[in-house]
Design a protein around this motif. Structure first.
Motif, short mmCIF file in Angstrom:
data_model
loop_
_atom_site.label_atom_id
_atom_site.label_comp_id
_atom_site.label_asym_id
_atom_site.label_seq_id
_atom_site.Cartn_x
_atom_site.Cartn_y
_atom_site.Cartn_z
N GLN A 242 -55.20 32.19 -17.25
CA GLN A 242 -55.92 31.95 -18.49
C GLN A 242 -55.80 33.13 -19.45
O GLN A 242 -55.71 32.93 -20.66
CB GLN A 242 -57.41 31.67 -18.18
N ASP A 243 -55.78 34.35 -18.95
CA ASP A 243 -55.72 35.51 -19.85
C ASP A 243 -54.34 35.69 -20.48
O ASP A 243 -54.17 36.52 -21.38
CB ASP A 243 -56.16 36.79 -19.13
N GLU A 244 -53.33 34.93 -20.01
CA GLU A 244 -52.00 34.98 -20.63
C GLU A 244 -51.70 33.73 -21.46
O GLU A 244 -50.74 33.73 -22.23
CB GLU A 244 -50.92 35.10 -19.54
N LYS A 245 -52.53 32.72 -21.30
CA LYS A 245 -52.22 31.42 -21.91
C LYS A 245 -52.15 31.50 -23.43
O LYS A 245 -51.28 30.89 -24.06
CB LYS A 245 -53.27 30.39 -21.47
N TYR A 246 -53.08 32.24 -24.05
CA TYR A 246 -53.13 32.31 -25.51
C TYR A 246 -52.63 33.65 -26.04
O TYR A 246 -52.89 34.01 -27.18
CB TYR A 246 -54.56 32.05 -25.98
N ASP A 247 -51.90 34.39 -25.21
CA ASP A 247 -51.36 35.68 -25.62
C ASP A 247 -50.02 35.44 -26.34
O ASP A 247 -49.06 34.97 -25.74
CB ASP A 247 -51.15 36.55 -24.38
N PRO A 248 -49.93 35.78 -27.63
CA PRO A 248 -48.67 35.54 -28.37
C PRO A 248 -47.48 36.28 -27.75
O PRO A 248 -46.34 35.81 -27.83
CB PRO A 248 -48.97 36.07 -29.78
N LEU A 249 -47.73 37.42 -27.13
CA LEU A 249 -46.65 38.19 -26.53
C LEU A 249 -46.08 37.51 -25.28
O LEU A 249 -44.96 37.80 -24.87
CB LEU A 249 -47.15 39.60 -26.16
N ALA A 250 -46.87 36.59 -24.69
CA ALA A 250 -46.43 35.92 -23.47
C ALA A 250 -45.86 34.53 -23.76
O ALA A 250 -45.48 33.82 -22.83
CB ALA A 250 -47.59 35.80 -22.49
N GLU A 251 -45.77 34.14 -25.03
CA GLU A 251 -45.37 32.77 -25.37
C GLU A 251 -43.98 32.43 -24.85
O GLU A 251 -43.76 31.39 -24.23
CB GLU A 251 -45.44 32.56 -26.88
N SER A 252 -43.02 33.33 -25.09
CA SER A 252 -41.64 33.06 -24.65
C SER A 252 -41.55 33.02 -23.13
O SER A 252 -40.87 32.15 -22.56
CB SER A 252 -40.70 34.14 -25.19
N ARG A 253 -42.23 33.95 -22.46
CA ARG A 253 -42.21 33.97 -21.00
C ARG A 253 -42.82 32.70 -20.42
O ARG A 253 -42.30 32.13 -19.46
CB ARG A 253 -42.96 35.21 -20.51
N ASN A 254 -43.91 32.23 -21.02
CA ASN A 254 -44.56 31.01 -20.53
C ASN A 254 -43.66 29.79 -20.72
O ASN A 254 -43.59 28.92 -19.84
CB ASN A 254 -45.89 30.80 -21.25
N PHE A 255 -42.97 29.74 -21.86
CA PHE A 255 -42.07 28.60 -22.09
C PHE A 255 -40.92 28.59 -21.08
O PHE A 255 -40.51 27.54 -20.60
CB PHE A 255 -41.53 28.62 -23.51
N LEU A 256 -40.40 29.77 -20.78
CA LEU A 256 -39.30 29.85 -19.81
C LEU A 256 -39.75 29.36 -18.43
O LEU A 256 -38.98 28.73 -17.71
CB LEU A 256 -38.78 31.29 -19.72
N LYS A 257 -41.00 29.63 -18.07
CA LYS A 257 -41.53 29.12 -16.80
C LYS A 257 -41.54 27.60 -16.79
O LYS A 257 -41.10 26.95 -15.84
CB LYS A 257 -42.96 29.64 -16.57
N LEU A 258 -42.04 27.03 -17.88
CA LEU A 258 -42.10 25.57 -17.98
C LEU A 258 -40.70 24.96 -17.95
O LEU A 258 -40.46 23.95 -17.28
CB LEU A 258 -42.82 25.17 -19.27
N ALA A 259 -39.78 25.58 -18.68
CA ALA A 259 -38.42 25.04 -18.75
C ALA A 259 -37.73 25.12 -17.38
O ALA A 259 -37.06 24.17 -16.95
CB ALA A 259 -37.62 25.81 -19.79
N LYS A 260 -37.89 26.25 -16.69
CA LYS A 260 -37.24 26.42 -15.39
C LYS A 260 -37.77 25.41 -14.37
O LYS A 260 -37.00 24.80 -13.62
CB LYS A 260 -37.46 27.84 -14.90
#
Length: 530
Positions: A242-260
């Motif tokens: 949850q503490d990374e979900k709305y972090d703009p700096l983590a947006e690309s990393r989160n998308f890569l997780k979903l894509a992988k």
């Protein structure tokens, strides 16, 4: 009313005893599932209610019981406050108590109703049976009111303790609130047995077994038929805290997780499911983002993803000033391989203090804010809607069009309010974000989703960022799941739906008729005994 004598330490301290009994009753809910403890606590509640001399004491007994149950059962809410730095984290514990102080009014109203209707019915069988019948009906009625009044809070209804016991099949007839009447009557039979009324307890138990057998037969008659064709589904759980979900700096990393975790397109057309608010893009305003998502899909795939829909005062400019945002929907988007938006569902049942702040001018002035980041409240959608999913074709294989119902996160807990009855879907999708629900919240949330599957006789798919994501069949069984804090994906065949149950056709009309019938029967029995 009088009854067999209770131990002196119980009779002398009825309200602390009920507070403890209520706290212990919460162990019947997930994740512990100790439902016999809940039945014992209900038997003790009936025993003390039977000895209450005034309506005020009867009300206080139910209030103490409810307060203990809600404080323990809803302990996970305190954890959610650790993600909001605008408020002190200790306020979460106070919030649990304050919410429980309100919610305890409902079981208290049920005990007061039972006491008033059954008093004077005599010490023997008629009095015990009248008290149990009225409390059973009153409990179902007040639980329905709890789920309805002031936007409603239906978490942990009493009937959820039956999940996985076989009694839960009764929900196809009488719904979740009807299962509460079965729990109270089972507690009543146990109370009668312990006070020496063995024959009456046996008679009561046999009646309950007959009712449960009727529910099993109805469940047997509404078994799923063979699917028209296998439908491949893939459920993604990226394990984004949850503490990374709305972090703009983590947006690309989160998308890569979903894509992988979404994997490469397969020869079989897929339905791909991502969690609630999986992406931060404005899908209806950002074609580049739609193309980015479409690139993950094969020719026959369809993506279901959570993401917000924003409303601005100005819609002609590519750039927006900070003050131009008016509101938002918490939405589920359906995206095709061509990057086309094939449908959208907007969450209707919003979480107070989570997605919007009631009485915002007053509460914001004293430093309170909603738990989801942002200063603009979410707006509710129109309610249950069935979305048409387009057919797919890939590698020489085709998928017929399907109809999908959507309930975003918290919405799934509202019995009888999850399906558009005039346009019955083939399955329900429950994208959720349980990352801030602590350790008890996710299994409780899953349990209530399973009850919706039983009631509506249709499969439920859950996708969450951190778990518990699951595939639930039309009988409420979890056929595949990903546990908490696992980054993984499920790929399996969508379980088939069963024919519409009686509850699916008539909704909460049936449990409310049952509740009123039990109350009337208890009142009539009490009058005869007098």
């Amino acid at each position: 009313m009088t009854s067999a004598r209770l131990p002196a330490w119980v009779e002398g301290r009825p309200f602390p005893i009920m507070l403890v009994a209520g706290a212990l009753s919460a162990t019947g809910f997930a994740p512990l599932g100790l439902w016999p403890v809940t039945l014992l606590s209900l038997a003790l509640l009936l025993a003390l209610l039977d000895r209450a001399r005034t309506g005020r004491k009867a009300f206080a007994l139910g209030y103490a019981y409810g307060l203990g149950q809600f404080v323990v059962g809803l302990n996970w809410i305190a954890y959610s406050f650790t993600f909001q730095d605008a408020m002190p984290h200790w306020f979460g514990y106070l919030g649990v108590v304050l919410l429980s102080v309100y919610l305890a009014v409902y079981p208290a109203a049920a005990t007061l109703l039972a006491w008033r209707c059954a008093r004077g019915a005599g010490p023997r069988g008629g009095g015990a049976m009248a008290l149990t019948l009225v409390l059973a009906g009153g409990w179902a009625l007040t639980e329905y009111l709890r789920a309805t009044l002031f936007t409603g809070f239906a978490w942990n209804p009493l009937g959820v303790i039956w999940l996985g016991t076989g009694v839960d099949h009764m929900a196809r007839l009488i719904g979740t609130y009807g299962l509460a009447t079965v729990a109270i009557m089972a507690g009543g039979a146990l109370w009668m047995f312990l006070r020496g009324q063995r024959k009456l307890a046996l008679l009561f138990a046999l009646k309950l077994l007959a009712v449960v057998a009727l529910g099993w037969l109805h469940s047997h008659w509404t078994r799923p038929g063979p699917a028209a064709q296998p439908v491949m589904v893939q459920v993604v759980q990226p394990n984004i805290p949850q503490d990374e979900k709305y972090d703009p700096l983590a947006e690309s990393r989160n998308f890569l997780k979903l894509a992988k975790l979404s994997g490469a397109p397969s020869p079989t057309p897929r339905l791909l499911f991502w969690p609630e608010a999986a992406i931060s893009a404005l899908l209806d305003m950002e074609p580049d983002w739609r193309a980015r998502l479409a690139a993950l899909l094969g020719p026959g795939d369809v993506l279901m993803t959570g993401g917000d829909k924003f409303y601005f005062r100005k819609t002609t400019s590519a750039f927006y000033a900070q003050g131009d945002l008016m509101g938002a929907n918490n939405s589920l988007w359906v995206l095709t391989p061509e990057g086309r938006i094939a449908g959208r569902y907007d969450k209707a049942h919003l979480v107070p203090y989570g997605e919007y702040l009631p009485m915002r001018p007053l509460l914001s002035a004293i430093g309170l804010s909603r738990l989801v980041p942002g200063d603009v409240d979410f707006w509710p959608g129109p309610g249950p809607r069935t979305l048409a999913l387009p057919a797919g074709a890939s590698g020489g294989r085709t998928r017929l069009p399907l109809k999908m119902g959507v309930q975003i996160c918290y919405e799934i807990i509202f019995s009888g309010q999850v399906v558009e009855r005039a346009n019955r879907p083939d399955f329900l999708f429950n994208p959720s974000n349980d990352a801030w629900f602590g350790r008890w919240g996710p299994p409780q949330h899953l349990a209530q989703a399973r009850l919706r599957a039983v009631e509506e006789a249709m499969p439920v798919i859950r996708s969450t960022p951190t778990g518990i994501s699951a595939i639930i069949d039309a009988s409420g069984r979890v056929t595949a799941a990903m546990g908490p804090h696992q980054a993984s994906a499920l790929q399996t065949v969508l379980p088939p739906a069963a024919p519409a149950t009686l509850f699916a056709r008539f909704g909460n009309m049936l449990p409310m008729i049952l509740a009123l019938a039990l109350i009337v029967s208890g009142v009539a029995l009490a009058r005869v005994r007098r």
